[in-house]
Design a protein around this motif. Structure first.
Motif: not given
Length: 406
Positions: A324-327, A353-358, A338-340, A314-317
């Motif tokens: 977060t991928f460009p474009g 250590n995380a980011a949302l990725l499709c 995703h674990h960076l 929820r915090l990542l959202v």
């Protein structure tokens, strides 16, 4: 050598020069298509960590994915295929391929010829290509339909007993201002089920001394019934999941605004909700308030587990607001956490250590030379050297990333 002054050319000479340039461009496009076909043949996408060649071209030459797929599809139609025994097979459209090589047809012509040939026998390619050399692509499609009609108009009518193809269910959603317009087309079975759910909820309210009769129109009653059905689904025990947790509605706003009941909250689809509605929404099941600046939920579970719990997601959202991928503009419900630094390499399960990725870009990061790091709270991507020798960091500017969740 100085640039020629086209103003000195006669009109017919200038037009002839334009035609000559177009022929040269088409010849060059044909060469490009054969190069693309060779990339496909040698498995370049797997070598570079991509799903297919169209996605490679999307990044390499900055084409829209639709454009890249068109080029790959045309390349497959025009290129010869090498068999395992070393034999060369003719292209799928050999006559069109020869015309393209001479600059007589464009890529759009090739797509039109391929489209009409799906309904025609191979011997029809010659007249179709001859027509294409003298007409625009849209005319080629009309010619193909007419030719198919002439060829098959004497065929027997299909049997009345053949089972018709089941129509596809369709749903269209589009935000117009602060309202979501929904239109749907359902087959008989799905439509009957939906009608059976809506009808009981759409009945007129009983007449009461306080409110009198129900003055809503049928469309208004059915619209309210649809909204009631959504609420019923949100309170259901068994729901589909998005990103590992049941379907929820996330409202994000600052703690100060929440306490003062001013300002607006932002939904995970970027719609803005007045603070006056937040309290009523928060009373319903399946609605989760995410308060920026609050410390009531864990942001770090270290190495205890690989899977991100609902609280961290929820915090990542709230921070990333989507892939977060460009474009990329995929919303949070289509994204993984995703674990960076990969968990298998010692990375912790935490917001830092995380980011949302499709799903697509999550796979790409794991299989290719793209790198992603967190810079001042913003997921930052470093492209492979083959794409950008300088490896200049990039961020997703289509979403408001970089918001800090304390």
């Amino acid at each position: 050598m100085s640039e020629p002054d086209f103003r000195l050319l006669a009109t017919d000479e200038l037009l002839a020069a334009v035609v000559g340039d177009v022929v040269e461009i088409r010849v060059l496009e044909n060469v490009m298509m054969h190069k693309i076909a060779e990339l496909e043949r040698r498995g370049a996408a797997s070598e570079l960590g991509y799903r297919n060649v169209a996605h490679v071209l999307r990044h390499a030459v900055r084409w829209d994915l639709k454009t890249a797929r068109q080029w790959v599809a045309r390349a497959e139609l025009l290129a010869r295929e090498l068999t395992p025994t070393g034999s060369l097979l003719e292209p799928e459209l050999p006559i069109a391929a020869a015309a393209m090589a001479e600059g007589a047809l464009s890529g759009d012509h090739i797509s039109a010829v391929a489209e009409v040939m799906k309904a025609l026998p191979p011997e029809a390619e010659q007249p179709v290509v001859e027509f294409a050399q003298a007409h625009e692509p849209s005319a080629v499609r009309a010619f193909g339909k007419e030719l198919a009609y002439r060829l098959y108009q004497q065929d027997a009518e299909p049997s009345d007993f053949i089972e018709p193809v089941r129509p596809a269910n369709r749903l269209r959603m589009e935000w117009r201002g602060d309202q979501l317009e929904v239109s749907a087309r359902l087959d008989k079975i799905a439509g009957a089920k939906f009608e059976a759910m809506i009808d009981p909820l759409a009945k007129p309210r009983p007449t009461t001394p306080e409110e009198g009769p129900d003055v809503r129109s049928r469309a208004e009653r059915e619209g309210d019934a649809f909204a009631d059905l959504i609420d019923l689904m949100l309170r259901a025990d068994r729901l589909p999941e998005h990103g590992g947790e049941p379907v929820t509605l996330t409202l994000t706003m600052s703690y100060a605004d929440l306490a003062a009941q001013t300002g607006v909250a932002v939904l995970d689809n970027h719609a803005r909700v007045p603070a006056t509605l937040v309290r009523r929404l928060a009373c319903n099941a399946g609605v989760i308030p995410v308060v920026l600046g609050g410390r009531s939920e864990p942001m770090d579970i270290g190495r205890k587990a690989r899977t991100f719990p609902a609280a961290i997601r929820r915090l990542l959202v709230a921070r990333d607001q989507g892939c977060t991928f460009p474009g990329c503009d995929r919303p949070p419900k289509h994204c993984d956490a995703h674990h960076l630094r990969f968990w298998s390499a010692g990375g912790e399960t935490s917001v830092s250590n995380a980011a949302l990725l499709c799903r697509h870009h999550h796979t790409l990061i794991h299989q290719s030379d793209w790198e992603v790091k967190l810079h001042d709270g913003t997921p930052t991507f470093i492209p492979p050297a083959w794409l950008d020798p300088a490896r200049t960091p990039r961020t997703n500017t289509r979403l408001h990333t970089g918001r800090h969740v304390a």
